[in-house]
Design an enzyme around this catalytic site. Sequence first.
Site, short mmCIF file in Angstrom:
data_model
loop_
_atom_site.label_atom_id
_atom_site.label_comp_id
_atom_site.label_asym_id
_atom_site.label_seq_id
_atom_site.Cartn_x
_atom_site.Cartn_y
_atom_site.Cartn_z
CG ASP A 65 -3.03 3.60 2.55
OD1 ASP A 65 -2.45 2.62 2.04
OD2 ASP A 65 -3.91 3.49 3.43
CD GLU A 69 -2.79 -2.13 5.42
OE1 GLU A 69 -2.90 -3.15 6.12
OE2 GLU A 69 -2.33 -1.05 5.87
CD GLU A 70 -1.70 1.83 7.56
OE1 GLU A 70 -2.44 1.37 8.44
OE2 GLU A 70 -0.48 1.59 7.50
CG ASP A 89 2.90 0.28 7.87
OD1 ASP A 89 2.69 -0.41 6.86
OD2 ASP A 89 2.06 0.46 8.76
CD GLU A 145 1.15 -4.29 5.98
OE1 GLU A 145 1.74 -3.61 6.85
OE2 GLU A 145 0.24 -3.83 5.28
CG HIS A 173 -0.29 -0.04 2.55
ND1 HIS A 173 0.03 1.09 3.26
CD2 HIS A 173 0.09 -1.07 3.32
CE1 HIS A 173 0.58 0.75 4.42
NE2 HIS A 173 0.63 -0.57 4.47
CG HIS A 205 0.64 2.88 12.53
ND1 HIS A 205 -0.70 2.57 12.57
CD2 HIS A 205 1.09 2.38 11.36
CE1 HIS A 205 -1.03 1.89 11.47
NE2 HIS A 205 0.05 1.77 10.72
#
Length: 380
Positions: free
Chosen positions: A70, A135-136, A101, A164, A68, A350
């Site tokens: 995003d 994805e997030e 990520d 991931e 991903h 994150h």
Amino acid sequence: MTDSLVLSLAKELIARPSVTPADEGCQQLMADFLAPLGFTIEPMVFHDTTNLWARKGTIGPLFCFAGHTDVVPPGPASKWNTPPFEPTIIDGVLYGRGAADMKGSIASMLAAVQRFVADHPDHDGSIAFLITSDEEGPFINGTPKVIETLEARQEKITWCLVGEPSSTNQVGDVVKNGRRGSLTGDLTVYGVQGHVAYPHLAENPVHLAMPALAELAAKQWDQGNAFFPATSFQIANINAGTGASNVIPGELQVQFNFRYSTELTDSQIKQQVIELLERHGLRYELKWTLSGQPFLTGSGKLVEATQNAIKAVTGRTTELSTSGGTSDGRFIAPTGAQVVELGPINATIHKVNECVNVADLETLSDIYYSMMQQLLVTHD
């Protein structure tokens, strides 16, 4: 000193503030990179979500990189040591939102594919990229829609490598070869509002619900198995009351989540919860959200190639794990594809000051290359 291809690509991707569901041109950058390598580029836009399906070759087996573009919001930039969307290297570490990520993984994938196609122009089968910008987020118009499209035209993925961030202390020390299922329940328990001094004229839903909630929390749902830990139940949110100290609330809202193994189905969990609530005589409303079924790639060529590649590149023996949250692998595995997740160290994902070791991205690219060599080269 000139940046390596992996680092250059990672920087270009991180510099684009692609907070879900925005892509900010990341997939176009990928398309421009892959097209000269012989990939057919197929953008798939569904509502607010940008997806990319890029494929080189028309025959099986099909090896697919999934990921991903995003990222989660960075929060206040003032909390960061360096601007979150200005990729910065300090002491061999690349900082920026998405570094771990998973823009670093995508950069490693792209560099590995360029090298592989150059070294093995007549490789077996096909190579693809399945990339989403959702994805997030709510995961509605991303990977599930792409898979739906591929399934409708019977385009099957044989092996899928999701980038991931799976690693814990060193790149490749942990590979996810499955994930637990995720099931959320939104429960409303009804009582009768009243004055705290006159409880006989009211029904306190908090008091009524507590024995049932305690039983749910204490229940042993299963024992797990060789691949999965035991199913877990956790209350995530609970709310009742008017804010006044002299009012018995009229209802209680509870949100809980199950992370469940292949020992149970979501239907079995739902049935057991409903039976328990009924036994406690509650007046309630219950809504369910299934975020994903458990999946497992227990053995096979993909797991073997992943283990061999990590051993060959790093000298390490990897641990197969199904722990952690959900990933888009849950939408790909039901098609029959073998799925593993392998990416950088996940310690800073994150978080403020998200980062990845630059050398780790090079190592990761070498591992991805080795996996393709094992799966798509039977002769030179």
